[in-house]
Design a protein around this motif. Structure first.
Motif, PDB file in Angstrom:
ATOM      1  N   GLU A  21       2.036 -21.457  -4.561  1.00  0.00           N
ATOM      2  CA  GLU A  21       1.151 -20.625  -3.774  1.00  0.00           C
ATOM      3  C   GLU A  21       2.016 -19.935  -2.729  1.00  0.00           C
ATOM      4  OE1 GLU A  21      -2.998 -21.793  -2.311  1.00  0.00           O
ATOM      5  OE2 GLU A  21      -1.719 -22.004  -0.535  1.00  0.00           O
ATOM      6  N   VAL A  22       1.843 -18.624  -2.590  1.00  0.00           N
ATOM      7  CA  VAL A  22       2.567 -17.873  -1.561  1.00  0.00           C
ATOM      8  C   VAL A  22       1.530 -17.163  -0.698  1.00  0.00           C
ATOM      9  CG1 VAL A  22       4.687 -17.576  -2.895  1.00  0.00           C
ATOM     10  CG2 VAL A  22       2.906 -15.855  -3.060  1.00  0.00           C
ATOM     11  N   GLU A  23       1.885 -16.992   0.591  1.00  0.00           N
ATOM     12  CA  GLU A  23       0.923 -16.336   1.466  1.00  0.00           C
ATOM     13  C   GLU A  23       1.599 -15.612   2.617  1.00  0.00           C
ATOM     14  OE1 GLU A  23      -1.512 -18.757   4.285  1.00  0.00           O
ATOM     15  OE2 GLU A  23      -0.645 -20.435   3.148  1.00  0.00           O
ATOM     16  N   THR A  24       0.867 -14.626   3.102  1.00  0.00           N
ATOM     17  CA  THR A  24       1.181 -13.881   4.306  1.00  0.00           C
ATOM     18  C   THR A  24      -0.145 -13.633   5.013  1.00  0.00           C
ATOM     19  OG1 THR A  24       2.437 -12.004   5.170  1.00  0.00           O
ATOM     20  CG2 THR A  24       1.122 -11.587   3.197  1.00  0.00           C
ATOM     21  N   ASN A  42      -3.007 -14.768  -8.763  1.00  0.00           N
ATOM     22  CA  ASN A  42      -4.428 -14.668  -8.452  1.00  0.00           C
ATOM     23  C   ASN A  42      -4.715 -15.425  -7.167  1.00  0.00           C
ATOM     24  OD1 ASN A  42      -5.106 -17.476  -9.181  1.00  0.00           O
ATOM     25  ND2 ASN A  42      -4.625 -16.810 -11.234  1.00  0.00           N
ATOM     26  N   GLY A  43      -5.681 -14.932  -6.442  1.00  0.00           N
ATOM     27  CA  GLY A  43      -6.026 -15.547  -5.168  1.00  0.00           C
ATOM     28  C   GLY A  43      -6.772 -14.582  -4.282  1.00  0.00           C
ATOM     29  N   VAL A  44      -6.514 -14.664  -2.989  1.00  0.00           N
ATOM     30  CA  VAL A  44      -7.216 -13.845  -2.001  1.00  0.00           C
ATOM     31  C   VAL A  44      -6.236 -12.808  -1.466  1.00  0.00           C
ATOM     32  CG1 VAL A  44      -8.429 -13.881   0.204  1.00  0.00           C
ATOM     33  CG2 VAL A  44      -8.646 -15.820  -1.373  1.00  0.00           C
ATOM     34  N   ILE A  45      -6.675 -11.548  -1.515  1.00  0.00           N
ATOM     35  CA  ILE A  45      -5.827 -10.457  -1.040  1.00  0.00           C
ATOM     36  C   ILE A  45      -6.706  -9.380  -0.407  1.00  0.00           C
ATOM     37  CG2 ILE A  45      -5.838  -9.398  -3.334  1.00  0.00           C
ATOM     38  CD1 ILE A  45      -3.113  -8.190  -2.705  1.00  0.00           C
ATOM     39  N   ASP A  46      -6.199  -8.750   0.627  1.00  0.00           N
ATOM     40  CA  ASP A  46      -6.866  -7.586   1.206  1.00  0.00           C
ATOM     41  C   ASP A  46      -6.875  -6.516   0.116  1.00  0.00           C
ATOM     42  OD1 ASP A  46      -7.369  -5.113   2.418  1.00  0.00           O
ATOM     43  OD2 ASP A  46      -6.263  -5.627   4.219  1.00  0.00           O
ATOM     44  N   ASP A  51      -2.155  -2.385  -4.209  1.00  0.00           N
ATOM     45  CA  ASP A  51      -1.105  -1.487  -4.715  1.00  0.00           C
ATOM     46  C   ASP A  51       0.237  -1.778  -4.046  1.00  0.00           C
ATOM     47  OD1 ASP A  51      -2.666  -0.097  -6.592  1.00  0.00           O
ATOM     48  OD2 ASP A  51      -3.462   1.222  -5.035  1.00  0.00           O
ATOM     49  N   GLY A  52       0.211  -2.103  -2.760  1.00  0.00           N
ATOM     50  CA  GLY A  52       1.443  -2.455  -2.056  1.00  0.00           C
ATOM     51  C   GLY A  52       2.074  -3.714  -2.617  1.00  0.00           C
ATOM     52  N   LEU A  53       1.237  -4.705  -2.973  1.00  0.00           N
ATOM     53  CA  LEU A  53       1.749  -5.927  -3.586  1.00  0.00           C
ATOM     54  C   LEU A  53       2.353  -5.627  -4.949  1.00  0.00           C
ATOM     55  CD1 LEU A  53       2.177  -8.971  -3.611  1.00  0.00           C
ATOM     56  CD2 LEU A  53      -0.197  -9.210  -4.412  1.00  0.00           C
TER      57      LEU A  53
END
Length: 81
Positions: A21-24, A42-46, A51-53
């Motif tokens: 799991e990676v996060e910012t 897969n997970g939670v993203i703004d 597109d930036g990811l």
């Protein structure tokens, strides 16, 4: 792949034998290896940062799959690279 994120300032932790799991502050995703060298994220993203990811992953020169789900669990968008 988690090492690339850590190098870019993200936090990382092992979540299973072969997944991380990676996060910012705008994203927390699971990195799951799939067919060959591909990785499913897969997970939670703004949603505004998807597109930036994808661009970041492309700069890492990695194969990837991104999935964005709505609050009811329906797939809203999918990006492969």
């Amino acid at each position: 792949m988690a090492a690339y994120f850590v190098g870019a300032g993200w936090k990382s932790r092992s979540s299973s034998w072969d997944a991380y799991e990676v996060e910012t502050n705008w994203c927390r995703v699971e990195l799951d290896p799939v067919d060959g060298s591909d990785t499913l994220l897969n997970g939670v993203i703004d949603p505004g940062k998807l597109d930036g990811l994808a661009m970041l992953l492309s700069q890492f020169r990695l194969s990837f799959g991104l999935e964005l789900y709505d609050e009811k669990g329906g797939l809203r968008r999918e990006i492969h690279g």
